[in-house]
Enzyme design. Structure first.
Site, short mmCIF file in Angstrom:
data_model
loop_
_atom_site.label_atom_id
_atom_site.label_comp_id
_atom_site.label_asym_id
_atom_site.label_seq_id
_atom_site.Cartn_x
_atom_site.Cartn_y
_atom_site.Cartn_z
N ARG A 120 0.91 -1.45 -0.33
CA ARG A 120 -0.12 0.42 0.31
C ARG A 120 0.96 1.35 0.40
O ARG A 120 1.74 1.26 0.07
CB ARG A 120 -0.88 -0.23 0.61
CG ARG A 120 -0.18 0.42 2.14
CD ARG A 120 -1.35 0.12 3.70
NE ARG A 120 -0.39 0.18 4.55
CZ ARG A 120 -0.94 0.01 6.26
NH1 ARG A 120 -2.27 0.03 6.22
NH2 ARG A 120 -0.29 -0.18 7.59
N ASN A 158 -5.32 7.27 4.04
CA ASN A 158 -4.85 6.60 5.54
C ASN A 158 -3.17 6.50 6.30
O ASN A 158 -2.23 6.27 4.77
CB ASN A 158 -4.54 5.06 5.30
CG ASN A 158 -4.69 4.54 7.01
OD1 ASN A 158 -5.45 4.92 8.19
ND2 ASN A 158 -3.84 4.06 6.98
N GLU A 159 -3.28 7.72 7.05
CA GLU A 159 -1.80 8.79 7.36
C GLU A 159 -0.53 8.98 6.24
O GLU A 159 0.42 7.71 5.62
CB GLU A 159 -0.42 6.97 7.71
CG GLU A 159 -2.11 5.93 9.29
CD GLU A 159 -0.91 4.74 9.59
OE1 GLU A 159 -0.49 4.17 9.62
OE2 GLU A 159 -1.23 5.43 10.83
N GLU A 335 -6.71 5.18 16.12
CA GLU A 335 -5.76 3.96 15.34
C GLU A 335 -5.02 3.95 17.36
O GLU A 335 -4.72 4.00 16.95
CB GLU A 335 -5.24 3.35 15.02
CG GLU A 335 -6.00 3.40 13.28
CD GLU A 335 -5.36 3.26 12.05
OE1 GLU A 335 -4.16 2.92 12.42
OE2 GLU A 335 -5.65 3.09 11.07
N TRP A 343 3.65 -7.50 11.39
CA TRP A 343 3.72 -7.61 10.16
C TRP A 343 4.19 -9.09 10.15
O TRP A 343 4.65 -9.38 11.14
CB TRP A 343 3.89 -7.00 8.81
CG TRP A 343 3.47 -5.64 8.95
CD1 TRP A 343 2.59 -5.41 9.96
CD2 TRP A 343 4.03 -5.04 7.45
NE1 TRP A 343 1.96 -3.98 8.91
CE2 TRP A 343 3.06 -3.54 7.74
CE3 TRP A 343 4.30 -4.92 6.69
CZ2 TRP A 343 2.77 -3.15 7.17
CZ3 TRP A 343 4.35 -3.72 5.59
CH2 TRP A 343 3.78 -2.81 6.01
N GLU A 385 -0.94 -8.52 7.90
CA GLU A 385 -1.27 -7.65 8.81
C GLU A 385 -1.98 -9.19 9.45
O GLU A 385 -2.94 -8.72 10.64
CB GLU A 385 -2.04 -6.86 8.93
CG GLU A 385 -1.15 -5.24 8.72
CD GLU A 385 -1.25 -4.20 9.18
OE1 GLU A 385 -2.78 -4.01 9.23
OE2 GLU A 385 -0.69 -3.18 9.14
N TYR A 387 -0.47 -11.12 12.40
CA TYR A 387 -0.67 -10.54 13.28
C TYR A 387 -0.34 -9.56 13.71
O TYR A 387 0.53 -8.96 15.37
CB TYR A 387 0.99 -11.10 13.19
CG TYR A 387 0.95 -12.44 12.57
CD1 TYR A 387 0.29 -13.73 12.81
CD2 TYR A 387 2.19 -13.42 12.02
CE1 TYR A 387 0.95 -15.11 12.26
CE2 TYR A 387 2.12 -14.47 11.07
CZ TYR A 387 1.62 -15.39 11.54
OH TYR A 387 1.58 -16.37 11.00
#
Ligand code: GAL
Length: 710
Positions: A120, A158-159, A335, A343, A385, A387
């Site tokens: 991304r 996003n971010e 968040e 990751w 993601e 994990y």
């Protein structure tokens, strides 16, 4: 929610009540789970979900063909159940058809290799076709969902500038050229600003200008790089603004526009002012404990680094929260960490210990967040993601993390009833930052060595001595009142200084402020050229001293220190030998260098200059926490409203205040119980437990108390 103008320059939208949310991905789950998930969230006290920020392909599976079914159905269910929604615009994740058909939309690594589809944030802000396609999807989503009753706000992208904050595509080179042309008008002016007389770098045609890519020894022209970082920031703001303008056409009047930050090479204050109603931060304090690929704990690695705040570990996220508060006094957390985060290919981390999820969420509230949204409801069973654990695990059973989130929800309710929502943070002093110097520190290793060390030490001193700080943004147009709100201001190493800022700082001191400057202040102009003046350049009149000689620290002649009032202090990183011809009542030498082999032993290291009703401390070096505390003691800085509380170092103290009522957050980051003490003769009430506190009181491992005067 109401829109308020804060005392600072920024606008900020306040939540009407302390609110708990969660990030949810309807596209990851069988529809049959949606209803049950929403019911469980609502039962846990969660009333807002953030969705759709990576949904571009679901919304536009083919170019120009927009589809809404899945999210329509989910929003309908939310409206039915009374769940509120923040919609994301999905531009952080371009579809495969887009990057394949228009490869120029991809960002490149510094050597010009394009990033490919598969992760991304691999796009650039400047390709015209990306701006066009982004405007298309935002327009489609905003016009479709803008009036939906469940929607309360919009998150852009996003971010912004996360994953990378450097851009090296052809589109970026073209845009950089245009940016430079607009800024300088003529090649002559550009060559002058970029100091191209050195190494025959003169540009003779605009087409020769490219983003600063690979050069030998990474030694690219520093003045051009300084402008490149300004350009990256402007590109990000322009891209965000493009989306904000579209959203404003379609959203309901009370709905807010936000994004989740804070990342590098980005003027976040301008982003807020130009584009947003509200700023949000993503808080992941467990990063302090993550193992990287080499098996290092991040915090341990930091502790081994020469300049570390490894000792503050998860508590260091309070610094990021303070940075966020400077951008937007009433911010939200989009968040908030709710589980161990990794990751498949990056990091591996321990699970938050019992109590830490609640502690970290309260850390956010203490620092000014009135909205806390956890990442994420349930852990993804697919993708990079798998994990990155959310509240629930893959097994979907109730667990201790959900129980903690629910406890936190009950805490929020109590604090809401006690009138906390909208209360302002109260600081003991301010720490000035400006973007020119942040960018310059990225370009200039001498600068960054001092800047990093000093900021961390000022932060650590503030935390451990319970004298909370605010970050204060400074630019030429900052009003004096933004500074006079603080009795003491540290501005550790403003190497870049302008006439306007120097005049502001002088006015601040003259009216009674205490300004604390460190080495190399005033050394450069706005282009990053060194000035032909004795240090501290434009700040010499306020500092009252000049710099005679200097050296970077020299391990071969250690130990060099300094002595003030019979006490020894370290002299980290850089040492300027200050020139004081004669000490007077208005100009005093406070500390002098020491060291057997030191060729400048006995020379001034720290001075105090009285100017008008205020004073300026000038330290010819970087700051140690002991030195910061000595200066704060001298300036009389104290924990606001609750001075006299006896608190161990491991407990953080944060104050918020509203309508004459002060709230003290006490956060115990230690893995064991600690003892605190109320000042004699005063009685307090813990708003969370209802306990009356006078004399000694305990705090359990990872415990939180929110205290007011009884
Ligand atoms: C954030 C990001 C989320 C998720 C989270 C955990 O940076 O916004 O989408 O990736 O980190 O890694």
């Amino acid at each position: 929610m109401k829109l308020i103008m804060s005392e600072q320059r920024v606008q900020s939208m306040q939540f009407g009540r302390l609110t708990m949310g969660v990030c949810y991905y309807p596209e990851h789950w069988d529809r049959a789970l949606w209803g049950e998930d929403l019911d469980r969230m609502l039962a846990a006290g969660i009333s807002v979900v953030r969705i759709a920020e990576f949904s571009w392909t679901m919304h536009e599976p083919e170019e120009g063909h927009y589809v809404f079914g899945l999210f329509d159905d989910f929003l309908e269910l939310c409206a039915e159940k009374g769940m509120q929604v923040i919609m994301g615009t999905p531009t952080a994740t371009p579809p495969a058809w887009l990057t394949t058909r228009y490869p120029e939309v991809c960002n490149c690594s510094i050597d010009g290799t394009p990033y490919v589809h598969g992760a991304r944030r691999h796009y650039n802000y400047n390709a015209e076709i990306y701006r066009e396609k982004s405007a298309g999807i935002v327009e489609a989503m905003a016009s479709h969902y803008g009036q939906h009753p469940a929607v309360i706000g919009w998150q852009i992208d996003n971010e912004i500038n996360c994953e990378t904050d450097e851009f090296y595509s052809e589109a970026d080179s073209a845009a950089f050229r245009a940016w430079a042309r607009e800024r300088y008008g003529t090649l002559e002016a550009l060559n002058e600003a970029w100091g191209t007389a050195v190494w025959s770098q003169t540009y003779t045609d605009w087409e020769e200008i490219r983003v600063p890519g690979h050069v030998l020894n990474d030694g690219h022209n520093p003045h051009m790089k300084l402008d490149y970082y300004r350009f990256v920031s402007d590109s990000a703001v322009r891209f965000t603004r493009l989306q904000a303008d579209i959203l404003r056409k379609y959203k309901k009047p009370g709905d807010f526009i936000t994004t989740n930050g804070l990342f590098g090479n980005l003027d976040n204050h301008r982003l807020q002012d130009d584009c947003l109603d509200l700023y949000m931060y993503d808080s992941y304090p467990n990063f302090a404990y993550g193992l990287n690929r080499e098996g290092y704990y991040r915090a341990r690695k930091a502790a081994e680094a020469p300049y570390s705040t490894g000792d503050l570990e998860d508590r260091r996220w309070s610094m990021h929260l303070a940075e966020t508060r400077s951008v937007c006094p009433h911010f939200g957390i989009m968040e908030q960490q709710s589980g161990p985060g990794s990751w498949t290919n990056r990091m591996a981390g321990p699970s938050p210990r019992p109590g830490q999820v609640r502690l970290w969420a309260m850390q956010s509230v203490a620092h000014g967040a009135d909205y806390v949204s956890f990442f994420r409801w349930r852990t993804a069973p697919i993708g990079t993601e798998i994990y990155w654990y959310g509240i629930l695990g893959h097994d979907n059973r109730d667990n201790r993390r959900l129980a903690e989130v629910m406890d936190f929800g009950k805490d929020l309710e109590k604090l809401d009833q006690a009138g906390l929502c909208g209360a302002a943070h109260v600081a003991a002093f301010g720490l000035i930052r400006d973007y020119d110097n942040q960018y310059d520190a990225r370009v200039d290793d001498w600068h960054s060595r001092m800047a990093w060390k000093s900021e961390m030490e000022i932060w650590a001193a503030s935390e451990l001595s319970h004298r909370p700080l605010d970050f204060v943004d400074l630019r030429d147009e900052t009003p004096l009142e933004a500074l006079t709100a603080y009795p003491v201001l540290f501005y550790p190493h403003p190497m870049i200084m302008t006439e306007a800022r120097a005049a502001l700082l002088k006015a601040y001191v003259e009216q009674g402020g205490t300004l604390v400057l460190g080495a190399r202040s005033g050394y450069k102009d706005a282009e990053g050229h060194c000035v032909m003046m004795p240090g501290p350049g434009l700040l010499a009149p306020v500092a009252g001293v000049t710099v005679g000689d200097f050296t970077m620290e020299d391990p071969s002649e250690e130990p060099v220190g300094q002595e003030m009032d019979g006490t020894g202090y370290s002299a980290p990183v850089f040492r300027e030998i200050l020139e004081v011809l004669e000490e007077t009542a208005d100009l005093r030498v406070l500390s002098r260098y020491t060291g057997e082999e030191c060729w400048y032993a006995g020379k001034p290291a720290l001075t105090e200059h009285v100017l008008g009703a205020g004073r300026c401390f000038y330290l010819g070096g970087a700051f140690s926490r002991e030195m910061v505390n000595a200066i704060l003691d001298r300036a009389g800085a104290k924990l606001p409203c609750f001075a006299g509380m006896q608190l161990p170092e491991m407990v953080e103290a944060v104050v918020r205040e509203q309508d004459g009522r002060a709230y003290l957050f006490l956060l115990n980051y230690a893995r064991h119980e600690v003892l605190c003490g109320a000042p004699e003769g005063r009685t307090f009430r813990d708003l969370l437990t209802g306990e009356t506190l006078d004399g000694a009181f305990r705090m359990p491992a990872f415990g939180v108390r929110v205290v007011t005067e009884a």
